[in-house]
Design an enzyme around this catalytic site. Structure first.
Site, short mmCIF file in Angstrom:
data_model
loop_
_atom_site.label_atom_id
_atom_site.label_comp_id
_atom_site.label_asym_id
_atom_site.label_seq_id
_atom_site.Cartn_x
_atom_site.Cartn_y
_atom_site.Cartn_z
N GLY A 18 0.73 -1.23 -0.18
CA GLY A 18 0.21 0.31 0.31
C GLY A 18 1.04 1.43 0.26
N ALA A 19 1.94 0.96 -0.80
CA ALA A 19 3.24 2.15 -0.64
C ALA A 19 2.53 3.33 -2.08
CB ALA A 19 4.12 1.49 -0.59
N ASN A 20 1.30 3.33 -2.87
CA ASN A 20 1.22 4.55 -3.60
C ASN A 20 1.00 5.32 -3.61
OD1 ASN A 20 -1.23 2.22 -3.36
ND2 ASN A 20 -2.74 3.88 -4.04
N THR A 21 0.08 5.02 -1.46
CA THR A 21 -0.56 6.97 -1.46
C THR A 21 0.25 6.87 0.02
OG1 THR A 21 -2.05 8.20 -0.77
CG2 THR A 21 -2.83 6.13 -1.02
N GLY A 22 -0.08 8.27 0.90
CA GLY A 22 -0.16 7.96 2.50
C GLY A 22 0.69 7.59 2.91
N ILE A 23 1.29 6.97 4.28
CA ILE A 23 2.46 6.81 5.10
C ILE A 23 2.80 5.66 4.56
CG2 ILE A 23 2.53 5.96 7.20
CD1 ILE A 23 -0.31 6.45 8.35
N GLY A 24 2.30 4.89 2.92
CA GLY A 24 3.05 3.91 3.25
C GLY A 24 3.98 4.23 1.86
N SER A 146 -2.97 0.16 14.97
CA SER A 146 -3.47 1.82 15.36
C SER A 146 -3.83 1.69 17.02
CB SER A 146 -4.89 1.72 14.01
OG SER A 146 -5.52 2.35 14.73
N TYR A 173 -12.56 -2.57 11.69
CA TYR A 173 -11.59 -2.15 11.64
C TYR A 173 -11.15 -1.99 12.96
CZ TYR A 173 -8.23 1.79 11.18
OH TYR A 173 -6.66 2.17 11.00
N1 LIG Z 1 -4.84 7.26 8.57
C1 LIG Z 1 -4.32 7.62 10.14
O1 LIG Z 1 -4.66 8.26 10.57
C2 LIG Z 1 -4.21 5.82 10.23
C3 LIG Z 1 -4.83 5.73 12.02
C4 LIG Z 1 -3.92 4.76 12.75
C5 LIG Z 1 -3.60 3.58 11.57
N2 LIG Z 1 -3.76 3.69 10.16
C6 LIG Z 1 -2.91 2.53 9.20
O2 LIG Z 1 -1.91 3.48 8.58
C7 LIG Z 1 -1.34 1.99 7.72
C8 LIG Z 1 -1.87 2.97 6.45
O3 LIG Z 1 -3.09 3.68 6.10
P1 LIG Z 1 -2.98 5.86 5.57
O4 LIG Z 1 -3.53 6.18 6.89
O5 LIG Z 1 -1.69 5.57 5.10
O6 LIG Z 1 -4.37 4.90 4.74
P2 LIG Z 1 -4.22 5.44 2.67
O7 LIG Z 1 -3.69 6.91 2.47
O8 LIG Z 1 -5.11 5.04 2.56
O9 LIG Z 1 -3.19 4.76 2.09
C9 LIG Z 1 -3.57 2.70 2.28
C10 LIG Z 1 -3.06 1.84 1.37
O10 LIG Z 1 -3.72 0.44 1.67
C11 LIG Z 1 -3.63 0.09 -0.27
N3 LIG Z 1 -4.65 -1.16 -0.20
C12 LIG Z 1 -6.50 -1.00 0.84
N4 LIG Z 1 -6.76 -1.78 -0.05
C13 LIG Z 1 -5.75 -2.72 -0.53
C14 LIG Z 1 -5.75 -3.76 -0.34
N5 LIG Z 1 -7.18 -4.82 -1.17
N6 LIG Z 1 -4.58 -4.44 -1.07
C15 LIG Z 1 -3.35 -3.91 -1.58
N7 LIG Z 1 -3.61 -2.81 -1.12
C16 LIG Z 1 -4.87 -2.15 -0.51
C17 LIG Z 1 -4.37 1.71 -0.59
O11 LIG Z 1 -4.39 1.30 -2.26
P3 LIG Z 1 -5.78 2.19 -2.91
O12 LIG Z 1 -4.54 3.20 -3.71
O13 LIG Z 1 -5.07 1.73 -4.17
O14 LIG Z 1 -6.49 2.23 -2.32
C18 LIG Z 1 -3.78 2.07 -0.08
O15 LIG Z 1 -1.89 2.50 -0.78
C19 LIG Z 1 -3.08 1.31 7.49
O16 LIG Z 1 -3.25 0.25 7.61
C20 LIG Z 1 -3.60 2.33 8.26
O17 LIG Z 1 -4.72 1.07 9.87
C21 LIG Z 1 -4.00 4.97 9.41
#
Ligand SMILES: NC(=O)c1ccc[n+]([C@@H]2O[C@H](COP(=O)([O-])OP(=O)(O)OC[C@H]3O[C@@H](n4cnc5c(N)ncnc54)[C@H](OP(=O)(O)O)[C@@H]3O)[C@@H](O)[C@H]2O)c1
Length: 283
Positions: A18-24, A146, A173
Protein backbone atom coordinates in the site's frame (compact mmCIF):
# COMPACT_ATOMS: atom_id res chain seq x y z
CA UNK A 1 11.15 16.49 7.92
CA UNK A 2 13.44 13.64 6.93
CA UNK A 3 16.21 12.68 9.32
CA UNK A 4 19.41 14.32 7.99
CA UNK A 5 21.59 11.31 8.98
CA UNK A 6 19.37 8.29 8.39
CA UNK A 7 20.83 4.79 8.81
CA UNK A 8 22.02 3.57 5.39
CA UNK A 9 20.08 0.72 3.81
CA UNK A 10 22.38 0.36 0.85
CA UNK A 11 22.45 -3.28 -0.27
CA UNK A 12 19.16 -4.02 1.53
CA UNK A 13 15.85 -4.99 -0.07
CA UNK A 14 12.47 -3.78 1.22
CA UNK A 15 8.86 -4.53 0.31
CA UNK A 16 6.14 -2.13 1.44
CA UNK A 17 2.43 -2.79 0.90
CA UNK A 18 0.00 0.00 0.00
CA UNK A 19 2.84 2.39 -0.79
CA UNK A 20 1.16 4.31 -3.62
CA UNK A 21 -0.25 6.87 -1.18
CA UNK A 22 -0.37 8.00 2.46
CA UNK A 23 1.95 6.67 5.15
CA UNK A 24 3.23 3.87 2.91
CA UNK A 25 4.30 6.27 0.16
CA UNK A 26 6.39 8.36 2.57
CA UNK A 27 7.80 5.19 4.17
CA UNK A 28 8.83 3.82 0.75
CA UNK A 29 10.34 7.15 -0.31
CA UNK A 30 12.44 7.37 2.87
CA UNK A 31 13.60 3.75 2.66
CA UNK A 32 14.59 4.40 -0.99
CA UNK A 33 16.40 7.56 0.12
CA UNK A 34 18.45 5.38 2.49
CA UNK A 35 19.63 3.39 -0.55
CA UNK A 36 17.54 0.20 -0.35
CA UNK A 37 16.10 -1.60 -3.36
CA UNK A 38 12.40 -0.93 -2.79
CA UNK A 39 9.34 -2.83 -3.98
CA UNK A 40 5.98 -1.16 -3.56
CA UNK A 41 3.12 -3.67 -3.58
CA UNK A 42 -0.07 -1.96 -4.76
CA UNK A 43 -3.48 -3.05 -5.94
CA UNK A 44 -3.66 -0.56 -8.80
CA UNK A 45 -0.93 -0.32 -11.47
CA UNK A 46 -2.40 3.02 -12.48
CA UNK A 47 -1.93 4.43 -8.97
CA UNK A 48 1.45 2.75 -8.52
CA UNK A 49 3.09 4.44 -11.52
CA UNK A 50 2.98 8.07 -10.25
CA UNK A 51 4.19 6.80 -6.86
CA UNK A 52 7.15 5.04 -8.52
CA UNK A 53 8.01 8.22 -10.43
CA UNK A 54 7.77 10.33 -7.29
CA UNK A 55 9.83 7.95 -5.11
CA UNK A 56 12.58 7.62 -7.75
CA UNK A 57 12.75 11.39 -8.29
CA UNK A 58 12.63 12.35 -4.60
CA UNK A 59 15.11 9.70 -3.45
CA UNK A 60 17.45 9.77 -6.44
CA UNK A 61 17.29 5.96 -6.27
CA UNK A 62 16.31 4.19 -9.52
CA UNK A 63 15.93 0.81 -7.75
CA UNK A 64 12.22 1.19 -7.02
CA UNK A 65 9.77 -1.27 -8.54
CA UNK A 66 6.08 -2.09 -8.29
CA UNK A 67 4.39 -5.41 -7.65
CA UNK A 68 0.67 -6.06 -8.11
CA UNK A 69 -1.07 -6.97 -4.84
CA UNK A 70 -4.71 -7.12 -3.83
CA UNK A 71 -4.69 -8.25 -0.21
CA UNK A 72 -8.35 -9.22 -0.37
CA UNK A 73 -7.63 -11.89 -2.95
CA UNK A 74 -5.37 -14.78 -1.87
CA UNK A 75 -4.62 -15.57 -5.54
CA UNK A 76 -3.19 -12.08 -5.95
CA UNK A 77 -1.17 -12.42 -2.70
CA UNK A 78 0.32 -15.69 -3.95
CA UNK A 79 1.13 -14.10 -7.34
CA UNK A 80 2.80 -11.12 -5.65
CA UNK A 81 4.97 -13.32 -3.42
CA UNK A 82 5.83 -15.56 -6.37
CA UNK A 83 6.86 -12.57 -8.51
CA UNK A 84 9.09 -11.26 -5.71
CA UNK A 85 10.64 -14.65 -4.87
CA UNK A 86 11.36 -15.30 -8.57
CA UNK A 87 13.73 -12.33 -8.55
CA UNK A 88 16.08 -14.29 -6.29
CA UNK A 89 16.70 -11.28 -4.06
CA UNK A 90 17.00 -11.30 -0.27
CA UNK A 91 14.31 -9.49 1.77
CA UNK A 92 15.51 -7.49 4.76
CA UNK A 93 12.39 -5.44 5.44
CA UNK A 94 8.69 -6.18 4.98
CA UNK A 95 6.30 -3.37 5.90
CA UNK A 96 2.71 -4.58 6.19
CA UNK A 97 1.29 -1.09 5.76
CA UNK A 98 -1.75 -1.29 3.46
CA UNK A 99 -5.13 -0.97 5.07
CA UNK A 100 -8.63 0.26 4.70
CA UNK A 101 -11.20 1.65 7.12
CA UNK A 102 -14.82 2.66 7.13
CA UNK A 103 -15.73 0.52 4.14
CA UNK A 104 -18.16 -2.39 4.24
CA UNK A 105 -17.98 -5.63 2.33
CA UNK A 106 -16.52 -9.08 1.91
CA UNK A 107 -13.22 -10.05 0.31
CA UNK A 108 -12.82 -12.29 -2.73
CA UNK A 109 -11.21 -14.81 -0.36
CA UNK A 110 -14.23 -14.90 1.96
CA UNK A 111 -13.54 -12.58 4.90
CA UNK A 112 -15.07 -9.45 6.39
CA UNK A 113 -13.51 -6.64 4.32
CA UNK A 114 -11.26 -4.95 6.92
CA UNK A 115 -10.20 -8.24 8.54
CA UNK A 116 -9.58 -9.87 5.17
CA UNK A 117 -7.40 -7.06 3.83
CA UNK A 118 -5.74 -5.67 6.95
CA UNK A 119 -5.03 -9.00 8.65
CA UNK A 120 -5.52 -12.08 6.43
CA UNK A 121 -3.85 -10.67 3.32
CA UNK A 122 -0.80 -9.63 5.32
CA UNK A 123 -0.77 -12.90 7.29
CA UNK A 124 -0.57 -14.85 4.01
CA UNK A 125 1.98 -12.52 2.43
CA UNK A 126 4.23 -12.77 5.49
CA UNK A 127 3.93 -16.57 5.53
CA UNK A 128 4.87 -16.80 1.85
CA UNK A 129 7.88 -14.52 2.24
CA UNK A 130 9.02 -15.78 5.62
CA UNK A 131 11.60 -18.29 4.45
CA UNK A 132 13.32 -15.66 2.29
CA UNK A 133 13.18 -13.13 5.14
CA UNK A 134 14.71 -15.66 7.58
CA UNK A 135 17.48 -16.39 5.06
CA UNK A 136 18.16 -12.62 4.85
CA UNK A 137 18.54 -12.03 8.62
CA UNK A 138 19.05 -9.61 10.22
CA UNK A 139 15.67 -8.55 8.93
CA UNK A 140 12.52 -6.82 10.19
CA UNK A 141 8.78 -7.19 9.70
CA UNK A 142 6.79 -4.06 10.53
CA UNK A 143 3.00 -4.17 10.76
CA UNK A 144 1.09 -0.88 10.78
CA UNK A 145 -1.68 -1.41 13.34
CA UNK A 146 -3.56 1.40 15.11
CA UNK A 147 -4.58 2.74 18.50
CA UNK A 148 -8.06 1.76 17.27
CA UNK A 149 -7.14 -1.83 18.26
CA UNK A 150 -8.24 -0.82 21.78
CA UNK A 151 -11.76 0.10 20.61
CA UNK A 152 -13.12 -3.42 20.60
CA UNK A 153 -13.87 -5.74 23.45
CA UNK A 154 -13.16 -8.95 21.56
CA UNK A 155 -13.20 -10.84 18.32
CA UNK A 156 -16.12 -12.83 16.98
CA UNK A 157 -14.50 -15.67 14.99
CA UNK A 158 -17.68 -16.23 12.99
CA UNK A 159 -18.22 -12.54 12.16
CA UNK A 160 -14.81 -12.24 10.49
CA UNK A 161 -16.05 -14.81 7.94
CA UNK A 162 -19.16 -12.74 7.11
CA UNK A 163 -19.68 -9.36 5.34
CA UNK A 164 -19.28 -6.21 7.46
CA UNK A 165 -22.19 -5.97 9.89
CA UNK A 166 -22.00 -2.40 11.22
CA UNK A 167 -23.08 0.62 9.18
CA UNK A 168 -19.74 2.44 9.45
CA UNK A 169 -17.34 -0.52 9.57
CA UNK A 170 -15.52 1.17 12.47
CA UNK A 171 -16.02 -1.78 14.81
CA UNK A 172 -14.69 -4.21 12.19
CA UNK A 173 -11.69 -1.93 11.57
CA UNK A 174 -10.88 -2.06 15.31
CA UNK A 175 -11.00 -5.88 15.22
CA UNK A 176 -8.68 -5.95 12.19
CA UNK A 177 -6.18 -3.70 13.97
CA UNK A 178 -6.36 -5.85 17.12
CA UNK A 179 -5.50 -8.76 14.82
CA UNK A 180 -2.48 -6.76 13.54
CA UNK A 181 -1.22 -6.31 17.14
CA UNK A 182 -1.75 -10.00 17.99
CA UNK A 183 -0.18 -11.16 14.72
CA UNK A 184 2.95 -9.06 15.18
CA UNK A 185 3.40 -10.14 18.81
CA UNK A 186 2.95 -13.83 17.97
CA UNK A 187 5.26 -13.47 14.96
CA UNK A 188 7.89 -12.02 17.30
CA UNK A 189 7.57 -15.05 19.60
CA UNK A 190 7.78 -17.49 16.69
CA UNK A 191 10.81 -15.75 15.18
CA UNK A 192 12.79 -15.56 18.43
CA UNK A 193 16.42 -16.45 17.84
CA UNK A 194 16.21 -16.17 14.02
CA UNK A 195 17.56 -12.62 13.68
CA UNK A 196 14.19 -11.51 12.26
CA UNK A 197 12.32 -9.06 14.46
CA UNK A 198 8.66 -8.03 14.42
CA UNK A 199 7.09 -4.65 15.29
CA UNK A 200 3.55 -3.24 15.32
CA UNK A 201 2.69 0.41 15.68
CA UNK A 202 0.20 3.25 15.79
CA UNK A 203 1.23 5.92 13.25
CA UNK A 204 -0.83 8.74 14.81
CA UNK A 205 -4.05 10.16 13.43
CA UNK A 206 -2.89 10.98 9.94
CA UNK A 207 -4.45 13.12 7.18
CA UNK A 208 -4.24 10.39 4.54
CA UNK A 209 -6.68 8.81 2.08
CA UNK A 210 -7.77 6.43 4.86
CA UNK A 211 -10.63 8.84 5.52
CA UNK A 212 -11.94 8.68 1.93
CA UNK A 213 -15.28 7.25 3.07
CA UNK A 214 -16.02 10.28 5.30
CA UNK A 215 -18.27 12.63 3.30
CA UNK A 216 -16.97 16.04 2.22
CA UNK A 217 -16.88 18.68 3.84
CA UNK A 218 -16.51 16.73 7.14
CA UNK A 219 -13.45 15.00 5.69
CA UNK A 220 -11.66 18.31 5.06
CA UNK A 221 -12.59 19.56 8.52
CA UNK A 222 -11.42 16.49 10.47
CA UNK A 223 -8.20 16.35 8.45
CA UNK A 224 -7.28 19.84 9.68
CA UNK A 225 -6.68 18.38 13.15
CA UNK A 226 -4.56 15.46 11.94
CA UNK A 227 -0.82 15.07 11.50
CA UNK A 228 0.77 14.96 8.04
CA UNK A 229 1.77 11.74 6.27
CA UNK A 230 5.41 12.83 6.79
CA UNK A 231 4.83 12.77 10.55
CA UNK A 232 2.69 9.66 10.28
CA UNK A 233 5.49 7.65 8.66
CA UNK A 234 7.98 8.36 11.45
CA UNK A 235 7.12 5.42 13.70
CA UNK A 236 7.08 2.99 10.75
CA UNK A 237 10.54 4.26 9.76
CA UNK A 238 11.75 4.02 13.35
CA UNK A 239 10.64 0.38 13.62
CA UNK A 240 12.07 -0.36 10.16
CA UNK A 241 15.49 1.18 10.63
CA UNK A 242 16.38 2.43 14.12
CA UNK A 243 19.42 0.67 15.61
CA UNK A 244 17.92 1.18 19.12
CA UNK A 245 15.10 -1.29 18.50
CA UNK A 246 17.08 -3.84 16.46
CA UNK A 247 17.07 -6.28 19.39
CA UNK A 248 13.39 -5.83 20.34
CA UNK A 249 10.65 -7.98 18.89
CA UNK A 250 6.90 -8.43 19.21
CA UNK A 251 6.40 -5.02 20.77
CA UNK A 252 3.96 -2.21 19.96
CA UNK A 253 5.10 1.37 19.26
CA UNK A 254 3.57 4.84 19.20
CA UNK A 255 5.48 8.08 18.58
CA UNK A 256 8.70 6.06 18.12
CA UNK A 257 8.43 4.63 21.64
CA UNK A 258 7.41 1.26 23.03
CA UNK A 259 3.82 1.41 24.29
CA UNK A 260 1.69 -1.14 26.07
CA UNK A 261 -1.19 -2.29 23.85
CA UNK A 262 -4.70 -2.66 25.29
CA UNK A 263 -5.24 -5.47 27.81
CA UNK A 264 -6.81 -7.53 25.04
CA UNK A 265 -3.91 -6.66 22.73
CA UNK A 266 -1.56 -8.30 25.25
CA UNK A 267 -3.53 -11.56 25.37
CA UNK A 268 -1.10 -14.26 24.25
CA UNK A 269 -3.72 -17.01 24.23
CA UNK A 270 -5.95 -15.10 21.83
CA UNK A 271 -2.93 -14.13 19.68
CA UNK A 272 -2.07 -17.82 19.40
CA UNK A 273 -5.67 -18.66 18.60
CA UNK A 274 -5.72 -16.02 15.83
CA UNK A 275 -2.56 -17.57 14.39
CA UNK A 276 -3.98 -21.08 14.52
CA UNK A 277 -7.27 -20.02 12.94
CA UNK A 278 -5.54 -17.92 10.27
CA UNK A 279 -3.42 -20.92 9.28
CA UNK A 280 -6.49 -23.15 9.17
CA UNK A 281 -8.38 -20.62 7.00
CA UNK A 282 -5.50 -20.66 4.51
CA UNK A 283 -5.33 -24.45 4.34
N1 LIG B 1 -4.48 7.51 8.72
C1 LIG B 1 -4.57 7.26 10.02
O1 LIG B 1 -4.96 8.12 10.81
C2 LIG B 1 -4.21 5.91 10.54
C3 LIG B 1 -4.30 5.69 11.93
C4 LIG B 1 -3.95 4.45 12.44
C5 LIG B 1 -3.52 3.45 11.58
N2 LIG B 1 -3.44 3.68 10.23
C6 LIG B 1 -2.99 2.57 9.36
O2 LIG B 1 -1.95 3.04 8.52
C7 LIG B 1 -1.90 2.21 7.35
C8 LIG B 1 -1.74 3.12 6.13
O3 LIG B 1 -2.92 3.88 6.01
P1 LIG B 1 -2.95 5.35 5.42
O4 LIG B 1 -3.45 6.24 6.51
O5 LIG B 1 -1.70 5.70 4.73
O6 LIG B 1 -4.18 5.18 4.39
P2 LIG B 1 -4.29 5.37 2.81
O7 LIG B 1 -3.69 6.68 2.41
O8 LIG B 1 -5.72 5.11 2.50
O9 LIG B 1 -3.37 4.20 2.23
C9 LIG B 1 -3.77 2.87 2.34
C10 LIG B 1 -3.05 2.04 1.30
O10 LIG B 1 -3.54 0.70 1.39
C11 LIG B 1 -3.88 0.27 0.09
N3 LIG B 1 -4.89 -0.78 0.07
C12 LIG B 1 -6.19 -0.72 0.47
N4 LIG B 1 -6.81 -1.87 0.21
C13 LIG B 1 -5.89 -2.69 -0.37
C14 LIG B 1 -5.91 -3.99 -0.89
N5 LIG B 1 -7.04 -4.72 -0.92
N6 LIG B 1 -4.80 -4.53 -1.39
C15 LIG B 1 -3.65 -3.82 -1.42
N7 LIG B 1 -3.55 -2.56 -0.96
C16 LIG B 1 -4.67 -2.00 -0.46
C17 LIG B 1 -4.38 1.52 -0.60
O11 LIG B 1 -4.42 1.34 -2.01
P3 LIG B 1 -5.39 2.25 -2.94
O12 LIG B 1 -4.74 3.61 -3.01
O13 LIG B 1 -5.39 1.52 -4.24
O14 LIG B 1 -6.71 2.29 -2.27
C18 LIG B 1 -3.33 2.50 -0.14
O15 LIG B 1 -2.16 2.34 -0.91
C19 LIG B 1 -3.18 1.37 7.36
O16 LIG B 1 -2.87 0.06 7.79
C20 LIG B 1 -4.06 2.07 8.39
O17 LIG B 1 -4.96 1.18 9.02
C21 LIG B 1 -3.77 4.89 9.70
Amino acid sequence: MPDSHPPSMSGKVALITGANTGIGLVTAREIARRGAHVFIACRSAQRAQPALDMIRAASGNPQVEALALDLGDFGSVHACAKAFLARGLPLHLLVNNAGLAGTRGFTASGFELAFGINHMGHFLLTQLLQERIRASAPARIVTVASRAHARTDGIDWDAVRRPTRTRTGVQEYAVSKLANVWFSAELGRRLAGTGVTSYSLHPGVVASDLWRSVPWPFRSLIKLRMISTEEGAKTSLYCATAPECAGDSGLYYDKCRIRTPSTLGQDTTLAQELWRRSEAWLA
